[in-house]
Enzyme design. Structure first.
Site, PDB file in Angstrom:
ATOM      1  N   TYR A   8      17.015 -51.134  69.335  1.00 21.18           N
ATOM      2  CA  TYR A   8      16.099 -50.104  69.843  1.00 21.18           C
ATOM      3  C   TYR A   8      14.786 -50.783  70.204  1.00 21.18           C
ATOM      4  O   TYR A   8      14.117 -51.337  69.337  1.00 21.18           O
ATOM      5  CB  TYR A   8      15.918 -49.022  68.771  1.00 21.18           C
ATOM      6  CG  TYR A   8      14.947 -47.902  69.076  1.00 21.18           C
ATOM      7  CD1 TYR A   8      14.449 -47.652  70.354  1.00 21.18           C
ATOM      8  CD2 TYR A   8      14.518 -47.066  68.038  1.00 21.18           C
ATOM      9  CE1 TYR A   8      13.562 -46.620  70.597  1.00 21.18           C
ATOM     10  CE2 TYR A   8      13.635 -46.020  68.276  1.00 21.18           C
ATOM     11  CZ  TYR A   8      13.151 -45.805  69.549  1.00 21.18           C
ATOM     12  OH  TYR A   8      12.265 -44.778  69.775  1.00 21.18           O
ATOM     13  N   LYS A  38      19.040 -49.013  72.841  1.00 24.03           N
ATOM     14  CA  LYS A  38      18.231 -47.910  73.353  1.00 24.03           C
ATOM     15  C   LYS A  38      16.942 -48.523  73.868  1.00 24.03           C
ATOM     16  O   LYS A  38      16.224 -49.199  73.129  1.00 24.03           O
ATOM     17  CB  LYS A  38      17.920 -46.887  72.257  1.00 24.03           C
ATOM     18  CG  LYS A  38      16.967 -45.783  72.740  1.00 24.03           C
ATOM     19  CD  LYS A  38      16.456 -44.900  71.611  1.00 24.03           C
ATOM     20  CE  LYS A  38      15.479 -43.856  72.157  1.00 24.03           C
ATOM     21  NZ  LYS A  38      14.875 -43.028  71.086  1.00 24.03           N
TER      22      LYS A  38
END
Length: 300
Positions: free
Chosen positions: A137, A166
């Site tokens: 992320y 992400k």
């Protein structure tokens, strides 16, 4: 291993007025999102006020969402924390309670060099079974550390369970670089709600969206239109989704999400200090804007 895909909703964390977690509201929010057709749930991330919760509180929320979802949708728990030991503990817990996978944000606030970032993610991914999927992320505007493509590539090459990322920064050049990791076999989820359709067109698997925690309908409709190859319809729906993003401040202040949910009849509780709930005049202004927007859409 399961992937995140489609509309993956970043969930808010409901609190009582005294700052304790309202687990009943966590259950009801989970049901609301599943009923609206989201594909995956992503609790305890930025939208979930992750760094304001203790390790034990995060474990309890994770258990609540996994139990309530009961296998009906994919559930990835965000486990990134301020210390590596806490992150490892949360990662192991997510695996043990039957979550489908985890997301792990970069270390935050303190600067980390590339060697440190690589070792950090390898340590986390190695702490869970090889078959348990991990998404990196990267949100450099909040975490103060940027995960370069070559570092993510090294981590993925070392740990076969690191299957995606992400990326919550609107840089499509970097997004394309991430998409080419592992010879193109790397799952990329866009974290900018307003770029959902464009990201799908690039080859991303979906969006991890905070705004969809309040209004999942336009995002689900965008994804369905894209799958149906009706790009004209998808563009129109994306423009509607963007209007909701702008009205709800795109997650810059989660109190807008919680108040908007309350206006929809879904009580998502209060903010945890030091962040405050919206004052009355801002609530009234938010209601007016949403009423105007809902009047010209079918998402009210």
């Amino acid at each position: 291993m399961k992937h995140l895909y489609g509309v993956t909703t970043a969930m808010v964390t409901p609190f009582h007025k005294d700052g304790t977690i309202d687990y009943g509201k966590v259950e009801r929010l989970t049901e609301f999102l599943i009923s609206k057709g989201v594909h995956c749930l992503y609790p305890l991330g930025t939208t979930g006020e992750m760094l304001r919760l203790s390790v034990q509180e995060r474990k309890a929320v994770a258990e609540t969402v996994v139990r309530q979802a009961a296998g009906r949708v994919t559930v990835f728990i965000h486990v990134g924390a301020m210390t590596q030991n806490d992150t490892v503990e949360l990662a192991k817990h997510a695996s043990e309670i039957g979550a489908d996978g985890i997301g792990v944000v970069t270390p935050a606030f303190f600067g980390s060099n590339d060697r440190e970032l690589e070792q950090y993610f390898v340590t986390i991914a190695s702490s869970v079974p090889e078959t348990f999927p991990v998404y990196l992320y990267n949100i450099p505007q909040c975490a103060a550390n940027d995960l370069k493509t070559e570092v993510a590539e090294k981590v993925a090459a070392t740990c076969s369970n690191v299957i995606g990322i992400k990326y919550s920064f609107p840089d499509f050049l970097r997004t394309n670089e991430y998409l080419n990791i592992n010879g193109g076999d790397f799952s990329v989820m866009q974290g900018s709600d307003r770029l959902f359709l464009a990201a799908l067109a690039m080859g991303c698997e979906g969006v991890i969206s905070g705004v969809s925690c309040v209004y999942p309908e336009p995002f689900v409709a965008v994804y369905n239109a894209f799958l149906e190859k009706d790009l004209e319809k998808a563009r129109k729906l994306q423009r509607i989704a963007i209007q909701y993003c702008e009205t709800l401040k795109s997650g810059s202040n989660m109190s807008y999400f919680k108040e908007a949910l309350r206006l929809r009849g879904i009580d998502a509780g209060y903010m945890r200090a030091p962040q405050l709930d919206l004052p009355g005049d801002e609530i009234a202004n938010l209601k007016r804007k949403l009423d105007e927007l809902n009047a010209v859409t079918f998402y009210a």
